[in-house]
Design a protein around this motif. Structure first.
Motif, PDB file in Angstrom:
ATOM      1  N   SER A  99       0.823  -1.213   0.000  1.00  0.00           N
ATOM      2  CA  SER A  99       0.000   0.000   0.000  1.00  0.00           C
ATOM      3  C   SER A  99       0.854   1.259   0.000  1.00  0.00           C
ATOM      4  CB  SER A  99      -0.952   0.004   1.200  1.00  0.00           C
ATOM      5  OG  SER A  99      -1.949   0.985   1.022  1.00  0.00           O
ATOM      6  N   SER A 100       1.777   1.329  -0.947  1.00  0.00           N
ATOM      7  CA  SER A 100       2.700   2.464  -1.027  1.00  0.00           C
ATOM      8  C   SER A 100       2.035   3.661  -1.696  1.00  0.00           C
ATOM      9  CB  SER A 100       3.948   2.070  -1.816  1.00  0.00           C
ATOM     10  OG  SER A 100       4.744   3.202  -2.091  1.00  0.00           O
ATOM     11  N   ASN A 101       1.939   4.752  -0.961  1.00  0.00           N
ATOM     12  CA  ASN A 101       1.407   5.986  -1.536  1.00  0.00           C
ATOM     13  C   ASN A 101       2.363   6.588  -2.551  1.00  0.00           C
ATOM     14  OD1 ASN A 101      -0.835   5.800   0.128  1.00  0.00           O
ATOM     15  ND2 ASN A 101       0.048   7.099   1.714  1.00  0.00           N
ATOM     16  N   VAL A 102       3.656   6.509  -2.236  1.00  0.00           N
ATOM     17  CA  VAL A 102       4.651   7.052  -3.162  1.00  0.00           C
ATOM     18  C   VAL A 102       4.592   6.289  -4.483  1.00  0.00           C
ATOM     19  CG1 VAL A 102       7.123   7.408  -3.559  1.00  0.00           C
ATOM     20  CG2 VAL A 102       6.152   7.811  -1.286  1.00  0.00           C
ATOM     21  N   GLY A 103       4.504   4.961  -4.396  1.00  0.00           N
ATOM     22  CA  GLY A 103       4.428   4.167  -5.617  1.00  0.00           C
ATOM     23  C   GLY A 103       3.174   4.476  -6.410  1.00  0.00           C
ATOM     24  N   ALA A 104       2.026   4.606  -5.728  1.00  0.00           N
ATOM     25  CA  ALA A 104       0.771   4.905  -6.412  1.00  0.00           C
ATOM     26  C   ALA A 104       0.823   6.268  -7.084  1.00  0.00           C
ATOM     27  CB  ALA A 104      -0.384   4.848  -5.424  1.00  0.00           C
ATOM     28  N   ALA A 105       1.424   7.243  -6.422  1.00  0.00           N
ATOM     29  CA  ALA A 105       1.524   8.587  -6.998  1.00  0.00           C
ATOM     30  C   ALA A 105       2.401   8.572  -8.248  1.00  0.00           C
ATOM     31  CB  ALA A 105       2.068   9.565  -5.971  1.00  0.00           C
ATOM     32  N   HIS A 106       3.512   7.834  -8.213  1.00  0.00           N
ATOM     33  CA  HIS A 106       4.388   7.724  -9.393  1.00  0.00           C
ATOM     34  C   HIS A 106       3.639   7.089 -10.562  1.00  0.00           C
ATOM     35  CE1 HIS A 106       8.300   9.229  -8.236  1.00  0.00           C
ATOM     36  NE2 HIS A 106       8.259   8.562  -7.070  1.00  0.00           N
ATOM     37  N   ILE A 107       2.864   6.043 -10.282  1.00  0.00           N
ATOM     38  CA  ILE A 107       2.092   5.392 -11.347  1.00  0.00           C
ATOM     39  C   ILE A 107       1.071   6.358 -11.928  1.00  0.00           C
ATOM     40  CG2 ILE A 107       0.390   3.585 -11.824  1.00  0.00           C
ATOM     41  CD1 ILE A 107       1.886   1.817  -9.805  1.00  0.00           C
ATOM     42  N   ALA A 108       0.359   7.071 -11.075  1.00  0.00           N
ATOM     43  CA  ALA A 108      -0.659   8.018 -11.539  1.00  0.00           C
ATOM     44  C   ALA A 108      -0.050   9.066 -12.456  1.00  0.00           C
ATOM     45  CB  ALA A 108      -1.345   8.684 -10.342  1.00  0.00           C
ATOM     46  N   MET A 109       1.115   9.562 -12.119  1.00  0.00           N
ATOM     47  CA  MET A 109       1.729  10.635 -12.919  1.00  0.00           C
ATOM     48  C   MET A 109       2.250  10.132 -14.265  1.00  0.00           C
ATOM     49  SD  MET A 109       0.982  13.168 -11.190  1.00  0.00           S
ATOM     50  CE  MET A 109       1.743  14.353 -12.317  1.00  0.00           C
ATOM     51  N   ARG A 142      -5.098  19.294 -11.606  1.00  0.00           N
ATOM     52  CA  ARG A 142      -3.741  19.807 -11.552  1.00  0.00           C
ATOM     53  C   ARG A 142      -2.801  18.655 -11.222  1.00  0.00           C
ATOM     54  NH1 ARG A 142      -4.484  24.683  -7.465  1.00  0.00           N
ATOM     55  NH2 ARG A 142      -6.078  23.231  -6.656  1.00  0.00           N
ATOM     56  N   PRO A 143      -1.503  18.774 -11.492  1.00  0.00           N
ATOM     57  CA  PRO A 143      -0.588  17.643 -11.279  1.00  0.00           C
ATOM     58  C   PRO A 143      -0.655  17.056  -9.876  1.00  0.00           C
ATOM     59  CG  PRO A 143       0.489  19.326 -12.567  1.00  0.00           C
ATOM     60  CD  PRO A 143      -0.832  19.898 -12.163  1.00  0.00           C
ATOM     61  N   LEU A 144      -0.668  17.915  -8.837  1.00  0.00           N
ATOM     62  CA  LEU A 144      -0.710  17.390  -7.483  1.00  0.00           C
ATOM     63  C   LEU A 144      -2.031  16.682  -7.211  1.00  0.00           C
ATOM     64  CD1 LEU A 144       0.597  17.042  -4.751  1.00  0.00           C
ATOM     65  CD2 LEU A 144      -0.280  19.284  -4.082  1.00  0.00           C
ATOM     66  N   GLU A 145      -3.131  17.210  -7.734  1.00  0.00           N
ATOM     67  CA  GLU A 145      -4.430  16.549  -7.562  1.00  0.00           C
ATOM     68  C   GLU A 145      -4.408  15.165  -8.194  1.00  0.00           C
ATOM     69  OE1 GLU A 145      -7.815  20.014  -7.465  1.00  0.00           O
ATOM     70  OE2 GLU A 145      -6.877  19.581  -9.389  1.00  0.00           O
ATOM     71  N   LYS A 146      -3.804  15.067  -9.352  1.00  0.00           N
ATOM     72  CA  LYS A 146      -3.724  13.773 -10.025  1.00  0.00           C
ATOM     73  C   LYS A 146      -2.908  12.776  -9.211  1.00  0.00           C
ATOM     74  CE  LYS A 146      -2.287  11.698 -14.426  1.00  0.00           C
ATOM     75  NZ  LYS A 146      -1.689  11.968 -15.753  1.00  0.00           N
ATOM     76  N   ILE A 197      -2.395  12.697  -5.912  1.00  0.00           N
ATOM     77  CA  ILE A 197      -3.061  12.231  -4.691  1.00  0.00           C
ATOM     78  C   ILE A 197      -4.298  11.406  -4.992  1.00  0.00           C
ATOM     79  CG2 ILE A 197      -2.167  14.189  -3.379  1.00  0.00           C
ATOM     80  CD1 ILE A 197      -4.971  15.393  -3.454  1.00  0.00           C
ATOM     81  N   MET A 198      -4.898  11.593  -6.184  1.00  0.00           N
ATOM     82  CA  MET A 198      -6.015  10.727  -6.559  1.00  0.00           C
ATOM     83  C   MET A 198      -5.551   9.297  -6.770  1.00  0.00           C
ATOM     84  SD  MET A 198      -8.631  12.840  -8.973  1.00  0.00           S
ATOM     85  CE  MET A 198      -9.409  14.348  -8.392  1.00  0.00           C
ATOM     86  N   GLY A 199      -4.246   9.128  -7.012  1.00  0.00           N
ATOM     87  CA  GLY A 199      -3.706   7.781  -7.161  1.00  0.00           C
ATOM     88  C   GLY A 199      -3.794   6.975  -5.887  1.00  0.00           C
ATOM     89  N   TYR A 200      -3.830   7.650  -4.735  1.00  0.00           N
ATOM     90  CA  TYR A 200      -3.972   6.905  -3.482  1.00  0.00           C
ATOM     91  C   TYR A 200      -5.210   7.345  -2.694  1.00  0.00           C
ATOM     92  CZ  TYR A 200      -1.085  10.866  -1.791  1.00  0.00           C
ATOM     93  OH  TYR A 200      -0.550  12.106  -1.522  1.00  0.00           O
ATOM     94  N   GLY A 201      -6.217   7.854  -3.416  1.00  0.00           N
ATOM     95  CA  GLY A 201      -7.552   7.923  -2.845  1.00  0.00           C
ATOM     96  C   GLY A 201      -7.987   9.191  -2.161  1.00  0.00           C
ATOM     97  N   TYR A 202      -7.288  10.297  -2.409  1.00  0.00           N
ATOM     98  CA  TYR A 202      -7.758  11.585  -1.897  1.00  0.00           C
ATOM     99  C   TYR A 202      -8.214  12.456  -3.062  1.00  0.00           C
ATOM    100  CZ  TYR A 202      -5.839  10.575   2.722  1.00  0.00           C
ATOM    101  OH  TYR A 202      -5.576  10.022   3.952  1.00  0.00           O
TER     102      TYR A 202
END
Length: 604
Positions: free
Chosen positions: A360-370, A409-413, A415-420
């Motif tokens: 459940s890595s948030n950093v990993g999810a954010a990298h994938i989303a971007m 926006r980039p930051l919104e995208k 954080i949406m990768g890990y559910g916010y």
């Protein structure tokens, strides 16, 4: 000399001149009587022929009444034929105020039998002294009403009605809802299916005397049509299991509220839906609006890490990722992106996409989303139903919120990768997982057994199967939800521990603990979502708080439904790990796996 007529002569002369006068008087009397007779005949003709309808209506208005014939509301059954809502006969006591007031000395006796204050009852009757009908007590048990009627107080009458009774009480309250005193649905499925359940009361025409008593039934104006029965998809046994385990969890972790939804993965049928706190629908007046709210349908939450399987669906569909690659460097557990620290609670080092789900890595999810195209990511979230009502037909169902992709926006995208940054209901989340469970086919959730809702494929079957395999590692040893394991069954799932929104950002110490699971993973049958709001004791992580609730309920549900096991001798509770393959050079700070969510406000 004056000559005077003889008296006898005068008498004879008078008699001769009076001969015709009696006959004239007789004719006059006869003429008057004849005119009177003609007038009476004319009046009778006017009343009985010319204005017959008018006077008939006037007479009817005083003595002819139309009375309703009460009908029984349809019974609501669970999928196995167990009654969940039934209508029982009751009697309402009503009065003719003028007649009761004529016997005012008996009002204290009447008040005592009705459980009312004598003074207030007398005042109430006096205020309505110009009426012929007023209710005194509604929906009394027949034996109590009969005791009142047996008093023989003039002007007191009974009217048969029906009252709704819910055998399961607070366990099914939020799904069923309740009816009002007139037996009309007010909330829940009682409201959604009111026309189906209510039927149509009959009407009969009766003659009443001046005191309002029925002395004769004249005719049946409209035949009564009882309400139709309704068979729900709910399984009362599973509903009780979910209620019991959720209640225990809220007490154990001192949480504010909780919800659990269980769907049949093959049909979208709702097998159980429980919310706490709850209320007794048999005594609605004692409840509050907060207790009556069906949180699984009306409350929204940020899903946190439970969104990651949907993100991974978009990632695999893009062709840029597979379950095992490319590798993702989580940067020591921190990624400073546009001035914000996206971080994990552990340093997981380099992870595969499967490892991102496992840990459940948030950093990993954010990298994938971007690395995903925004339209693809947005369309995937939208296809899974986020931002739209599920179409269940439940009154008051919330649609949640998903911002239009072109405005991300980039930051919104990230954080949406890990559910916010988006809001969903527990039912929407359950529906999304059910879609993955059934090979990418979405079935609109339904509360009616055997309902034929239009389903549609939104994900390629092979992609759904891959994501399901990735989710199996979450409950396997080393995953974040080993407490969600079910003996002899493979569980595919995902944890979520999200900070709760607060004024100006996010609360530091208030969380939503969630677990979403599918079982048995090799041949999915059940999908369960457990949401526990703001646990304050022992733990607040989804894997530790909500995961065990899922496991206990599913263990009983699988047994009740006689679902064959798919994990005999494979692994369980610390046995050999299958299909992990997710960590590459990971450097954990310790050997404890927990769910990872940002501590700071993740929004820009």
């Amino acid at each position: 000399m004056t000559l005077r007529p003889h008296p006898l002569a005068l008498h004879r002369s008078t008699r001769r001149g009076s001969g015709p006068r009696p006959r004239r008087r007789l004719l006059l009397v006869a003429g008057v009587l004849g005119l009177v007779a003609l007038a009476l005949l004319a009046r009778a003709f006017d009343l009985q022929v010319v204005r017959k309808e008018f006077y008939q209506e006037q007479g009817d208005a005083r003595f002819l009444r139309e009375m309703p014939i009460a009908v029984s509301r349809g019974t609501i059954f669970d999928r196995n034929g167990e009654p969940l809502a039934v209508s029982t006969p009751v009697v309402s006591i009503w009065a003719n105020p003028p007649e009761v007031l004529e016997n005012a000395e008996r009002i204290p006796e009447l008040a005592q039998a009705l459980g009312l204050d004598a003074g207030e009852l007398k005042e109430r009757l006096a205020q309505r002294a110009d009426r012929e009908f007023v209710y005194l007590r509604r929906q009394l048990p027949p034996e109590m009403a009969q005791a009142v009627l047996d008093l023989g107080i003039p002007g007191i009458n009974g009217q048969r009605e029906y009252k709704r009774y819910y055998p399961s009480g607070e366990v099914t309250a939020h799904v069923l809802g309740f009816t009002n005193v007139d037996d009309h649905g007010q909330e829940g499925l009682e409201l959604a299916f009111d026309d189906w359940l209510a039927g149509k009361p009959g009407v009969k025409r009766v003659i009443r005397d001046r005191m309002g008593h029925v002395v004769e039934d004249v005719e049946l104006v409209r035949e009564p049509k009882p309400g139709k029965n309704l068979t729900l998809s709910l399984d009362r046994r599973i509903q009780f299991l979910a209620y019991h385990e959720l209640k225990n969890a809220l007490e154990e972790f001192q949480a504010e509220s909780g919800s659990m939804v269980i769907l049949d993965a093959r049909t979208g049928e709702v097998l159980a839906m429980v919310n706490l706190p709850t209320y007794n629908p048999n005594a609605v007046r004692a409840s509050t609006p907060a207790q009556r709210r069906n949180r699984a349908m009306t409350d929204v939450l940020e899903p946190g890490s439970t969104i990651k399987p949907v993100l991974m669906t978009a990632a695999l569909s893009s062709g840029k990722f597979t379950p095992n690659g490319p590798l993702i460097d989580t940067g020591g557990g921190h990624w400073f992106f546009q001035g914000h620290d996206i971080h994990d609670t552990h340093n997981w080092g380099v992870l595969t996409p499967t490892g991102v789900i496992t840990k459940s890595s948030n950093v990993g999810a954010a990298h994938i989303a971007m690395q995903l195209d925004t339209p693809l990511m947005y369309d995937t979230y939208r296809a899974f139903g986020f931002g739209n009502s599920t179409g269940s037909g439940f009154p008051g169902e919330a649609s949640g919120y998903l911002k239009v992709g072109r405005d991300w926006r980039p930051l919104e995208k990230a954080i949406m990768g890990y559910g916010y940054g988006l809001n969903v209901t527990p039912l929407q989340l359950a529906n999304a997982y059910a879609t993955l469970a059934d090979g990418g086919v979405m079935h609109p959730p339904t509360f009616v057994k055997g309902a034929l809702n239009e389903s549609r494929a939104i994900v390629a079957p092979e992609i759904a199967a891959q994501v399901l395999k990735m989710m199996e590692t979450v409950t396997a040893p080393g995953g974040t939800a080993t407490g969600a394991q079910v003996a002899n069954y493979i569980v595919a799932g995902k944890t979520g521990t999200a900070h709760k929104a607060a004024a100006g950002g996010y609360a530091k110490n208030n969380y939503t603990a969630a677990f979403a699971g599918i079982v048995p993973a090799s041949a999915p049958r059940l999908v369960g979502i457990v949401i526990i709001d703001d646990p304050k004791k022992r733990s607040y992580y989804g894997g530790m708080v909500s995961g065990p609730v899922f496991a206990k309920v599913m263990e009983g549900a699988l047994r009740l439904l006689d679902v064959p096991p798919d994990n005999i001798g494979r692994w369980y509770a610390g046995g050999p790990l299958q299909g992990q393959g997710g960590l590459v050079g990971a450097k954990p700070r310790d050997d404890v796996s927990i769910d990872n969510e940002p501590v700071e406000d993740p929004n820009p």
